[in-house]
Design a protein around this motif. Structure first.
Motif, PDB file in Angstrom:
ATOM      1  N   MET A 193      43.837 110.096  47.447  1.00 16.36           N
ATOM      2  CA  MET A 193      45.238 109.620  47.772  1.00 16.36           C
ATOM      3  C   MET A 193      45.377 109.903  49.392  1.00 16.36           C
ATOM      4  N   LEU A 194      45.447 108.620  50.139  1.00 14.88           N
ATOM      5  CA  LEU A 194      45.461 108.613  51.429  1.00 14.88           C
ATOM      6  C   LEU A 194      46.806 109.138  51.844  1.00 14.88           C
ATOM      7  N   ARG A 195      47.089 110.157  52.626  1.00 14.76           N
ATOM      8  CA  ARG A 195      48.276 110.491  53.111  1.00 14.76           C
ATOM      9  C   ARG A 195      48.699 109.778  54.539  1.00 14.76           C
ATOM     10  N   ILE A 196      49.616 109.020  54.459  1.00 13.15           N
ATOM     11  CA  ILE A 196      49.859 108.196  55.831  1.00 13.15           C
ATOM     12  C   ILE A 196      51.268 108.618  56.294  1.00 13.15           C
ATOM     13  N   VAL A 197      51.304 108.643  57.698  1.00 10.10           N
ATOM     14  CA  VAL A 197      52.279 108.760  58.467  1.00 10.10           C
ATOM     15  C   VAL A 197      52.629 107.467  59.327  1.00 10.10           C
ATOM     16  N   VAL A 198      53.965 107.100  59.299  1.00  9.60           N
ATOM     17  CA  VAL A 198      54.166 105.735  60.146  1.00  9.60           C
ATOM     18  C   VAL A 198      54.875 105.864  61.293  1.00  9.60           C
ATOM     19  N   CYS A 199      54.710 105.498  62.444  1.00  5.65           N
ATOM     20  CA  CYS A 199      55.409 105.905  63.884  1.00  5.65           C
ATOM     21  C   CYS A 199      55.958 104.373  64.013  1.00  5.65           C
ATOM     22  N   VAL A 200      57.468 104.315  64.340  1.00  2.00           N
ATOM     23  CA  VAL A 200      58.052 103.360  64.788  1.00  2.00           C
ATOM     24  C   VAL A 200      58.998 103.482  65.993  1.00  2.00           C
ATOM     25  N   SER A 201      59.478 102.331  66.348  1.00  2.00           N
ATOM     26  CA  SER A 201      60.404 102.588  67.494  1.00  2.00           C
ATOM     27  C   SER A 201      61.732 101.612  67.088  1.00  2.00           C
ATOM     28  N   GLY A 202      61.637 100.609  66.257  1.00  5.09           N
ATOM     29  CA  GLY A 202      62.578  99.361  66.288  1.00  5.09           C
ATOM     30  C   GLY A 202      62.977  99.111  65.110  1.00  5.09           C
ATOM     31  N   GLY A 203      62.990  97.788  64.631  1.00  6.27           N
ATOM     32  CA  GLY A 203      63.619  97.394  63.424  1.00  6.27           C
ATOM     33  C   GLY A 203      62.776  97.467  62.176  1.00  6.27           C
ATOM     34  N   ARG A 250      55.811 114.637  79.983  1.00  5.43           N
ATOM     35  CA  ARG A 250      55.346 114.342  78.954  1.00  5.43           C
ATOM     36  C   ARG A 250      54.116 114.863  78.351  1.00  5.43           C
ATOM     37  N   GLU A 251      53.602 115.920  79.334  1.00  2.00           N
ATOM     38  CA  GLU A 251      52.609 116.920  78.644  1.00  2.00           C
ATOM     39  C   GLU A 251      53.152 117.644  77.342  1.00  2.00           C
ATOM     40  N   ALA A 252      54.569 118.203  77.974  1.00  2.00           N
ATOM     41  CA  ALA A 252      55.260 118.864  76.816  1.00  2.00           C
ATOM     42  C   ALA A 252      55.161 118.201  75.387  1.00  2.00           C
ATOM     43  N   PHE A 253      55.808 117.046  75.744  1.00  2.00           N
ATOM     44  CA  PHE A 253      55.998 115.923  74.424  1.00  2.00           C
ATOM     45  C   PHE A 253      54.613 115.853  73.751  1.00  2.00           C
ATOM     46  N   ASN A 254      53.540 115.564  74.534  1.00  2.00           N
ATOM     47  CA  ASN A 254      52.198 115.078  73.959  1.00  2.00           C
ATOM     48  C   ASN A 254      51.947 116.475  73.087  1.00  2.00           C
ATOM     49  N   ALA A 255      51.975 117.552  73.465  1.00  2.00           N
ATOM     50  CA  ALA A 255      51.572 118.933  72.793  1.00  2.00           C
ATOM     51  C   ALA A 255      52.496 119.007  71.520  1.00  2.00           C
ATOM     52  N   ALA A 256      53.790 118.963  71.644  1.00  2.00           N
ATOM     53  CA  ALA A 256      54.664 119.065  70.361  1.00  2.00           C
ATOM     54  C   ALA A 256      54.156 117.790  69.560  1.00  2.00           C
ATOM     55  N   PHE A 257      54.235 116.615  69.946  1.00  2.00           N
ATOM     56  CA  PHE A 257      54.154 115.455  69.119  1.00  2.00           C
ATOM     57  C   PHE A 257      52.488 115.747  68.346  1.00  2.00           C
ATOM     58  N   THR A 258      51.728 116.409  68.794  1.00  2.00           N
ATOM     59  CA  THR A 258      50.425 116.273  68.357  1.00  2.00           C
ATOM     60  C   THR A 258      50.487 117.614  67.295  1.00  2.00           C
ATOM     61  N   GLU A 259      50.997 118.728  67.572  1.00  2.00           N
ATOM     62  CA  GLU A 259      51.434 119.673  66.706  1.00  2.00           C
ATOM     63  C   GLU A 259      52.050 119.232  65.440  1.00  2.00           C
ATOM     64  N   LYS A 260      52.986 118.864  65.582  1.00  2.00           N
ATOM     65  CA  LYS A 260      53.905 118.018  64.551  1.00  2.00           C
ATOM     66  C   LYS A 260      52.799 117.276  63.755  1.00  2.00           C
ATOM     67  N   MET A 261      52.094 116.232  64.195  1.00  2.00           N
ATOM     68  CA  MET A 261      51.114 115.695  63.249  1.00  2.00           C
ATOM     69  C   MET A 261      49.977 116.496  62.867  1.00  2.00           C
ATOM     70  N   ARG A 262      49.639 117.632  63.227  1.00  2.00           N
ATOM     71  CA  ARG A 262      48.698 118.707  62.498  1.00  2.00           C
ATOM     72  C   ARG A 262      49.382 119.251  61.335  1.00  2.00           C
ATOM     73  N   GLU A 263      50.586 119.307  61.578  1.00  2.00           N
ATOM     74  CA  GLU A 263      51.346 120.022  60.394  1.00  2.00           C
ATOM     75  C   GLU A 263      51.641 119.039  59.222  1.00  2.00           C
ATOM     76  N   LEU A 264      51.877 117.674  59.647  1.00  2.00           N
ATOM     77  CA  LEU A 264      51.882 116.739  58.648  1.00  2.00           C
ATOM     78  C   LEU A 264      50.619 116.383  58.091  1.00  2.00           C
ATOM     79  N   ALA A 265      49.484 116.483  58.784  1.00  2.00           N
ATOM     80  CA  ALA A 265      48.049 116.325  58.333  1.00  2.00           C
ATOM     81  C   ALA A 265      47.830 115.006  57.636  1.00  2.00           C
ATOM     82  N   PRO A 266      48.359 114.069  58.258  1.00  2.00           N
ATOM     83  CA  PRO A 266      47.860 112.615  57.532  1.00  2.00           C
ATOM     84  C   PRO A 266      46.284 112.480  57.444  1.00  2.00           C
ATOM     85  N   ASP A 267      46.074 111.582  56.582  1.00  2.00           N
ATOM     86  CA  ASP A 267      44.574 111.042  56.708  1.00  2.00           C
ATOM     87  C   ASP A 267      44.213 109.548  57.600  1.00  2.00           C
TER      88      ASP A 267
END
Ligand code: GRF
Length: 207
Positions: free
Chosen positions: A1-11, A66-83
């Motif tokens: 089962m492929l775990r997916i995270v989808v990133c969006v900004s709009g509609g 941006r550096e702080a955001f990049n670190a937090a965003f990457t950490e969150k993605m590690r936690e979610l651990a999508p394939d």
């Protein structure tokens, strides 16, 4: 089962196409674990909520730099651990460390036939404005793996769409979405989820 995270900004119409394809069995072997948006007001988050998919808001605006955001965003993605991370109309640059950690596991849908009308400044309606300005007769969409460049990763699939007399950027965008984006992205996800895509010598190939 492929775990997916989808990133969006709009509609979220591309997100909707993915969720509908999963529900209709045109995407198999996947589990959408979260939708991340940089825009708390994105309609895409309402679409996710309607299907009980957890929504997460993370924006560079919420961090000192941006550096702080990049670190937090990457950490969150590690936690979610999508394939697989799917960028579906996501307008924030992916942190270099995330591209490295999720090499060939991030895909993006771009509303043109890359390498035309892509790169810095080419997103959303702007792409179609430039297409009409240049007067090309054929445009389309591209789904590709994300690498350290902007719209430069290995191309997975493309679909051509004819420009029609009298097109406005809006009518052209809609046709590219309907005829290309909403077809290509679900198909690419299903192919990846079922082991039909590989990257060899920097090229995405069917296998
Ligand atoms: C659209 O312009 C699409 O071409 C691009 O992102 C924008 C928003 O798409 N991929 P969506 O409706 O949020 O999926």
């Amino acid at each position: 089962m492929l775990r997916i995270v989808v990133c969006v900004s709009g509609g979220g119409t591309n997100l909707q196409a993915i969720m509908d394809a999963e529900r209709q069995g045109r995407i198999t072997n996947t589990e959408m674990i979260a939708v991340i948006s940089n825009n708390a007001k994105a309609k895409a988050l309402e679409r996710a909520a309607a299907r009980n998919i957890p929504g997460i808001v993370m924006s560079p605006k919420g961090y000192p730099d941006r550096e702080a955001f990049n670190a937090a965003f990457t950490e969150k993605m590690r936690e979610l651990a999508p394939d697989l991370i799917v960028l579906a109309g996501f307008l924030v640059r992916i942190p270099p460390q995330m591209v490295a950690e999720f090499s060939n596991r991030i895909v993006n849908i771009h509303p043109s036939l890359i390498p035309s009308f892509c790169g810095v400044g080419y997103y959303g309606l702007k792409v179609h404005e430039k297409v009409l300005e240049r007067g090309v007769k054929v445009t389309g969409a591209t789904v590709h793996f994300v690498n350290e460049g902007m719209d430069e990763g290995p191309i997975i699939a493309q679909k051509a769409v004819y420009v029609e007399e009298g097109d406005t950027p809006e009518t052209l965008q809609r046709r590219v979405m309907e005829q290309a984006e909403w077809v290509l992205l679900p198909k690419a996800i299903d192919d990846i989820a079922n082991g039909r895509i590989a990257v060899r010598d920097g090229r995405a190939v069917s296998c």
